[in-house]
Design a protein around this motif. Structure first.
Motif, PDB file in Angstrom:
ATOM      1  N   UNK A  89      -1.207  77.232-114.688  1.00  0.00           N
ATOM      2  CA  UNK A  89      -1.148  78.543-114.046  1.00  0.00           C
ATOM      3  C   UNK A  89      -0.323  79.526-114.881  1.00  0.00           C
ATOM      4  N   UNK A  90       0.850  79.094-115.307  1.00  0.00           N
ATOM      5  CA  UNK A  90       1.765  79.999-116.015  1.00  0.00           C
ATOM      6  C   UNK A  90       1.170  80.432-117.348  1.00  0.00           C
ATOM      7  N   UNK A  91       0.661  79.469-118.120  1.00  0.00           N
ATOM      8  CA  UNK A  91       0.193  79.800-119.474  1.00  0.00           C
ATOM      9  C   UNK A  91      -1.069  80.657-119.440  1.00  0.00           C
ATOM     10  N   UNK A  92      -2.017  80.327-118.560  1.00  0.00           N
ATOM     11  CA  UNK A  92      -3.230  81.144-118.498  1.00  0.00           C
ATOM     12  C   UNK A  92      -2.903  82.580-118.083  1.00  0.00           C
ATOM     13  N   UNK A  93      -2.004  82.742-117.121  1.00  0.00           N
ATOM     14  CA  UNK A  93      -1.606  84.091-116.727  1.00  0.00           C
ATOM     15  C   UNK A  93      -0.812  84.789-117.827  1.00  0.00           C
ATOM     16  N   UNK A  94      -0.046  84.019-118.600  1.00  0.00           N
ATOM     17  CA  UNK A  94       0.698  84.604-119.723  1.00  0.00           C
ATOM     18  C   UNK A  94      -0.254  85.147-120.777  1.00  0.00           C
ATOM     19  N   UNK A  95      -1.311  84.399-121.085  1.00  0.00           N
ATOM     20  CA  UNK A  95      -2.283  84.861-122.081  1.00  0.00           C
ATOM     21  C   UNK A  95      -2.958  86.144-121.608  1.00  0.00           C
ATOM     22  N   UNK A 111       5.674  85.024-112.012  1.00  0.00           N
ATOM     23  CA  UNK A 111       5.541  85.432-110.611  1.00  0.00           C
ATOM     24  C   UNK A 111       4.173  85.031-110.070  1.00  0.00           C
ATOM     25  N   UNK A 112       3.112  85.322-110.838  1.00  0.00           N
ATOM     26  CA  UNK A 112       1.763  84.965-110.405  1.00  0.00           C
ATOM     27  C   UNK A 112       1.603  83.446-110.336  1.00  0.00           C
ATOM     28  N   UNK A 113       2.168  82.733-111.321  1.00  0.00           N
ATOM     29  CA  UNK A 113       2.050  81.272-111.350  1.00  0.00           C
ATOM     30  C   UNK A 113       2.715  80.644-110.131  1.00  0.00           C
ATOM     31  N   UNK A 114       3.854  81.185-109.712  1.00  0.00           N
ATOM     32  CA  UNK A 114       4.543  80.653-108.532  1.00  0.00           C
ATOM     33  C   UNK A 114       3.672  80.845-107.288  1.00  0.00           C
ATOM     34  N   UNK A 115       3.064  82.023-107.161  1.00  0.00           N
ATOM     35  CA  UNK A 115       2.188  82.282-106.015  1.00  0.00           C
ATOM     36  C   UNK A 115       0.988  81.336-106.044  1.00  0.00           C
ATOM     37  N   UNK A 116       0.387  81.162-107.221  1.00  0.00           N
ATOM     38  CA  UNK A 116      -0.762  80.255-107.336  1.00  0.00           C
ATOM     39  C   UNK A 116      -0.353  78.815-107.039  1.00  0.00           C
ATOM     40  N   UNK A 117       0.865  78.462-107.424  1.00  0.00           N
ATOM     41  CA  UNK A 117       1.350  77.108-107.146  1.00  0.00           C
ATOM     42  C   UNK A 117       1.525  76.894-105.641  1.00  0.00           C
ATOM     43  N   UNK A 118       2.045  77.904-104.960  1.00  0.00           N
ATOM     44  CA  UNK A 118       2.181  77.821-103.499  1.00  0.00           C
ATOM     45  C   UNK A 118       0.806  77.677-102.859  1.00  0.00           C
ATOM     46  N   UNK A 119      -0.172  78.429-103.355  1.00  0.00           N
ATOM     47  CA  UNK A 119      -1.531  78.317-102.824  1.00  0.00           C
ATOM     48  C   UNK A 119      -2.103  76.919-103.057  1.00  0.00           C
ATOM     49  N   UNK A 120      -1.791  76.316-104.214  1.00  0.00           N
ATOM     50  CA  UNK A 120      -2.265  74.966-104.503  1.00  0.00           C
ATOM     51  C   UNK A 120      -1.648  73.955-103.537  1.00  0.00           C
ATOM     52  N   UNK A 121      -0.363  74.121-103.243  1.00  0.00           N
ATOM     53  CA  UNK A 121       0.306  73.224-102.295  1.00  0.00           C
ATOM     54  C   UNK A 121      -0.298  73.392-100.896  1.00  0.00           C
ATOM     55  N   UNK A 122      -0.557  74.650-100.520  1.00  0.00           N
ATOM     56  CA  UNK A 122      -1.187  74.899 -99.211  1.00  0.00           C
ATOM     57  C   UNK A 122      -2.559  74.237 -99.148  1.00  0.00           C
ATOM     58  N   UNK A 123      -3.337  74.355-100.228  1.00  0.00           N
ATOM     59  CA  UNK A 123      -4.655  73.719-100.269  1.00  0.00           C
ATOM     60  C   UNK A 123      -4.537  72.198-100.149  1.00  0.00           C
ATOM     61  N   UNK A 124      -3.487  71.638-100.750  1.00  0.00           N
ATOM     62  CA  UNK A 124      -3.250  70.192-100.669  1.00  0.00           C
ATOM     63  C   UNK A 124      -3.017  69.773 -99.215  1.00  0.00           C
ATOM     64  N   UNK A 125      -2.176  70.533 -98.504  1.00  0.00           N
ATOM     65  CA  UNK A 125      -1.909  70.209 -97.105  1.00  0.00           C
ATOM     66  C   UNK A 125      -3.121  70.507 -96.215  1.00  0.00           C
TER      67      UNK A 125
END
Length: 632
Positions: A382-388, A438-452
């Motif tokens: 998430x972080x690297x793709x958004x960084x690019x 910032x975007x990666x953290x939000x996407x990570x939270x969304x991934x955790x939500x999808x997991x649950x």
């Protein structure tokens, strides 16, 4: 009490002021450098995890097939030299072999262990069927007629049939024979048919998905550089997209009729109905697209003017159209090691096989440590793709800012882009890393939500699943808002070389003071960008569909799978091209507003034509006054 003027300034922030002696791009300074170090540190951590996984993992255990005895081909000691799975029974039971046969020979059998030791020698041994009569071969294979492959296919042996190696599985080259081994109503059979079609058409998919779509995108960019054709190209794109939806609907419908009239019943009723439904969906989308285009007619004309200015800027720096190539190279350089590390990490799990409906299936369980490593790799993704993406936006913004605020436009050229490329990489990597974090953290939270969400769905807890769905929607909206704010913050960084936090604040208030302008331009520009992406994607799909139908249809189960897969690749390529114009348009708009706030009308950097159309189309939300540079 504060005056209305001061109250407005308190609520919406003070208008921008030009730095001392500002006459073009400001002197650069490093911004948010600490986040560059954090990003590099995340890559180091990813590499450490990857090296450990390469040493201790075994991707073959995850990828290779499982034979009739529950052993993983090419991994377990008894079949270590036999990496490929050759199917023996119609239910998917197979035997490990040293390689997939490249020719059909009905006198040779592959066998599992059976009761007839004369013919079933076990493992990957090949048996000669010349000495057996038809009844014996039928008993061994469960096939009554090798010409049509009719029968139950439930024996301990199978004839040698020409096959291709797909993920270390021997998929039979003749689709008529393959269809006998796979029950067409089985869900897993569709996946295997899809994978087989993808492999068979792999060269066409890659060639059209990347090559042809890139050519379409490049031609589109080149045409948009020419102001005289922007109007025709915009409306032509709209009409073409409508025509493509109608054409694809017609092709799907005609293909379903053709399949329905087949004498041999090669295609199932489900495939015929699916083709008709897809055709109807295309027609409905086309009709909705027509209604939306008519409703947005006047706004599209406004966006035409904006795209002209964007095209003019890119015309001065034509090499900028290669920015998507640089971004794509960056993504490839990151994805190759990440995927390699990810496969090895996944293969570190504990592998076991269980029998389900008579078929051996693989079960992989992961320890907490392995799951934590997988989550970390996902965060790095998430972080690297958004960084690019962020670096591409900053470099484009720097180029457009330099173009706009340079009064002598003869100094602008391809060298400007090269200079801005190095400036962005040297001075503002930290800002890109901060914003992408910032975007990666939000996407990570969304991934955790999808997991649950998946966990609660498996438990049948509808209330918790509904709450997770609501949270997912909220964070999706937050992600879209933050991406919009980040883009405008990067433009502020390009303008004034400020840090991410300060740039975000200034961008927020700048948008608030000019909300109608920014809203109208952003909405319609994004609409045209979507048209660009859809046009490139749909055109590529139509071309590859016609090519596959002409050259490869007899070797495929269906043309739909390879066509849709090509469309996904083409959409990815088109998205990168579209981002260039989206960022150019946003930067030009923000440059003009900043120019208007910082300088008196006669001293503005905007060219006369741009002033006129902005006043004609975007007036009403901005006060008719000038702000002296350096004053509040």
């Amino acid at each position: 009490m504060p005056s209305p003027k001061n109250a407005d300034e308190m609520s919406l922030g003070k208008p921008l002021t030009a730095p001392p002696d500002f006459d073009g791009p400001v002197k650069r300074r490093c911004t948010d450098f600490i986040f560059t170090l954090l990003l590099i540190g995340s890559w180091v951590g990813m590499t450490i995890i990857g090296i450990d996984a390469v040493k201790n993992g075994n991707p073959a255990a995850l990828i290779n097939g499982i034979d009739y005895n529950g052993e993983v081909c090419g991994v377990d000691s008894s079949v270590e030299s036999d990496p490929d799975l050759y199917y023996i029974r119609f239910d998917g039971t197979g035997v490990c072999v040293g390689g997939c046969p490249d020719e059909t020979d009905f006198n040779t059998l592959y066998a599992c262990i059976g009761t007839d030791e004369q013919y079933a020698l076990g493992g990957s041994s090949q048996l000669n069927c010349l000495g057996a009569d038809a009844l014996q071969c039928e008993q061994l294979t469960g096939i009554t007629d090798i010409n049509t492959f009719t029968g139950f296919g439930n024996g301990t042996c199978m004839y040698q049939i020409r096959s291709i190696d797909v993920l270390n599985r021997c998929l039979f080259y003749d689709t008529n024979i393959s269809s006998m081994f796979i029950t067409v109503e089985d869900e897993s059979s569709y996946i295997q048919q899809f994978m087989s079609d993808i492999y068979t058409a792999r060269n066409w998919i890659l060639g059209f998905g990347f090559g042809v779509s890139f050519i379409f995108g490049f031609v589109y960019c080149m045409l948009l550089r020419i102001p005289g054709v922007v109007w025709f190209l915009t409306w032509g794109s709209i009409l073409t997209v409508i025509g493509l939806f109608g054409g694809l609907g017609y092709l799907c419908w005609e293909k379903s009729v053709e399949w329905d009239e087949e004498i041999d019943d090669v295609h199932s009723s489900n495939q015929i109905v699916a083709a008709k439904i897809i055709g109807i969906i295309f027609w409905v989308i086309g009709a909705l697209f027509i209604c939306f285009s008519l409703f947005m007619c006047k706004r599209i004309e406004l966006a035409n003017a904006i795209m002209k200015e964007s095209a003019r800027a890119i015309l001065k720096v034509p090499i900028m159209v290669l920015m998507p190539v640089f971004e794509a190279l960056g993504l490839v350089l990151f994805f190759v090691p990440l995927v390699y590390y990810g496969i090895n990490v996944a293969s570190m799990g504990d592998l076991s096989t269980t029998e389900v409906s008579g078929i051996e299936v693989r079960t992989v369980s992961f320890s907490n440590e392995i799951e934590e490593k997988a989550w970390y790799l996902l965060f790095c993704l998430f972080w690297t793709t958004q960084f690019i993406v962020a670096m591409g936006q900053i470099i484009v913004a720097l180029t457009i800012v330099t173009f706009y605020f340079t009064r002598d436009k003869s100094k602008i050229g391809n060298g400007t882009f090269v200079s801005c490329l190095f400036k962005g990489m040297f001075f503002h990597m930290g800002t890109a890393a901060f914003g992408s974090l910032v975007i990666a953290i939000i996407e990570m939270i969304r991934a955790v939500i999808a997991y649950f969400q998946k966990k609660f769905s498996a438990m049948g807890n509808k209330v918790a699943e509904f709450l997770m769905c609501c949270c997912q929607c909220c964070f999706w909206c937050l992600e879209k808002c933050m991406k919009f704010m980040n883009k405008n913050a990067y433009i502020q960084t390009a303008l004034f070389s400020t840090s991410f936090c300060k740039s975000s604040k200034e961008a927020f208030f700048l948008i608030a003071r000019n909300i109608l302008r920014v809203g109208a331009v952003s909405l319609i520009s994004e609409f045209l960008v979507i048209i660009m992406k859809v046009l490139i994607c749909m055109a590529t799909m139509v071309v590859v569909y016609l090519a596959l139908d002409s050259e490869l249809s007899s070797k495929l189960y269906s043309l739909i799978g390879p066509t849709l897969f090509t469309g996904v690749l083409a959409y990815m390529v088109a998205s990168v091209f579209a981002e260039l114009f989206s960022m150019t348009t946003s930067t030009l708009l923000q440059c003009f507003i900043a120019d208007e706030e910082m300088f008196e009308h006669d001293n503005m950097h905007a060219e006369k034509e741009m002033k006129e159309w902005m006043e004609d189309h975007c007036s009403g939300d901005h006060p008719k006054k000038t702000v002296i540079a350096g004053t509040g």
